[in-house]
Write an enzyme that holds these catalytic residues in place. Structure first.
Site, PDB file in Angstrom:
ATOM      1  N   SER A  47       6.230  -8.282  -0.645  1.00 50.37           N
ATOM      2  CA  SER A  47       5.524  -8.808   0.521  1.00 50.37           C
ATOM      3  C   SER A  47       5.085  -7.662   1.426  1.00 50.37           C
ATOM      4  O   SER A  47       4.272  -6.839   1.018  1.00 50.37           O
ATOM      5  CB  SER A  47       6.413  -9.829   1.243  1.00 50.37           C
ATOM      6  OG  SER A  47       5.658 -10.589   2.157  1.00 50.37           O
ATOM      7  N   HIS A  66       2.318 -13.023  -2.576  1.00 48.54           N
ATOM      8  CA  HIS A  66       2.508 -14.478  -2.442  1.00 48.54           C
ATOM      9  C   HIS A  66       1.223 -15.246  -2.778  1.00 48.54           C
ATOM     10  O   HIS A  66       0.871 -16.217  -2.096  1.00 48.54           O
ATOM     11  CB  HIS A  66       2.939 -14.838  -1.017  1.00 48.54           C
ATOM     12  CG  HIS A  66       4.161 -14.129  -0.539  1.00 48.54           C
ATOM     13  ND1 HIS A  66       5.366 -14.155  -1.209  1.00 48.54           N
ATOM     14  CD2 HIS A  66       4.368 -13.333   0.560  1.00 48.54           C
ATOM     15  CE1 HIS A  66       6.257 -13.443  -0.544  1.00 48.54           C
ATOM     16  NE2 HIS A  66       5.674 -12.920   0.524  1.00 48.54           N
TER      17      HIS A  66
END
Length: 233
Positions: free
Chosen positions: A124, A159
């Site tokens: 991330s 993501h």
């Protein structure tokens, strides 16, 4: 050899019972017990995050430590960083991460670590920080492009399938020419770069995928990247 392993999502913090990506990262150090340092700056050095790191990595063949900038646990930052084999950056707020790193000079030390052969990894925020540009998500606001460290060319979107706003926002920015072409990784996928160039993609989830997304005739076009599942078939 310079290496970066950028995860769209996954690893101990998202898949506590499935450490395939974490094991893959450790394996790239080519040592029996590599020294791995967790950097949780993006989460504000959240205690629970650090505890989960130790819980996972103390079960793996490595020597685990962490680096705190909020409660400094080192005397010489450069020496502390450079004594490790792997720097593993956690998720959270990318803007805060970059601001603090620059204030401490950690951005320059990580570049030195990278060029000396220390493996850089993360998920991330700990993925997009290595690229020239990343797609980030401020709380209760539209996703936007952020200029990052630029160790790797182009952009990155983590993501890709795990958060509904990610894919359309990434496509929109690339199609408008407001963001460079780059790599999108679904949760459970790690993008492995060697010497600044894409090398391979691996996954901890059987059907997880990665893509290279570029602008063609003012439209975002995906090209699926071959991804190797790390589990047993």
């Amino acid at each position: 050899m310079k290496q970066i392993i950028a995860m769209g999502g996954g690893g101990f913090s998202m898949e506590a019972e499935n450490l395939l990506l974490d094991r893959y990262i450790l394996a790239q150090a080519k040592k029996e017990s590599p020294k791995v340092c967790f950097v949780p700056t993006a989460s504000g050095d959240q205690d629970n995050y650090v505890k989960r790191f130790y819980l996972a990595f103390n079960s793996l063949p490595c020597k685990a430590t962490h680096l705190s900038l909020f409660e400094p646990n080192f005397e010489d930052l450069e020496a502390y960083v450079l004594e490790h084999d792997i720097i593993y950056v956690g998720g959270g707020n990318t803007r805060n991460l970059l601001t603090l790193w620059k204030e401490w000079g950690l951005d320059h030390l990580l570049k030195k670590a990278y060029e000396s052969g220390i493996i850089l990894a993360g998920l991330s925020a700990g993925s997009i920080c290595w690229f020239e540009e990343g797609l980030t998500d401020p709380l209760n606001a539209p996703l936007y492009k952020m200029d990052c460290l630029g160790f790797l060319k182009g952009s990155n979107c983590p993501h890709y399938n795990g958060e509904s706003k990610r894919k359309p926002a990434y496509h929109d920015l690339i199609s408008k020419g407001e963001m460079q072409a780059g790599y999108a990784a679904e949760d459970g996928v790690a993008l492995h770069f060697i010497d600044d160039s894409f090398y391979t993609a691996v996954s901890s989830r059987r059907n997880a995928k990665a893509y290279f997304v570029t602008n063609k005739s003012e439209a975002a076009v995906e090209t699926e990247v071959n991804t190797t599942y790390l589990g047993a078939d």
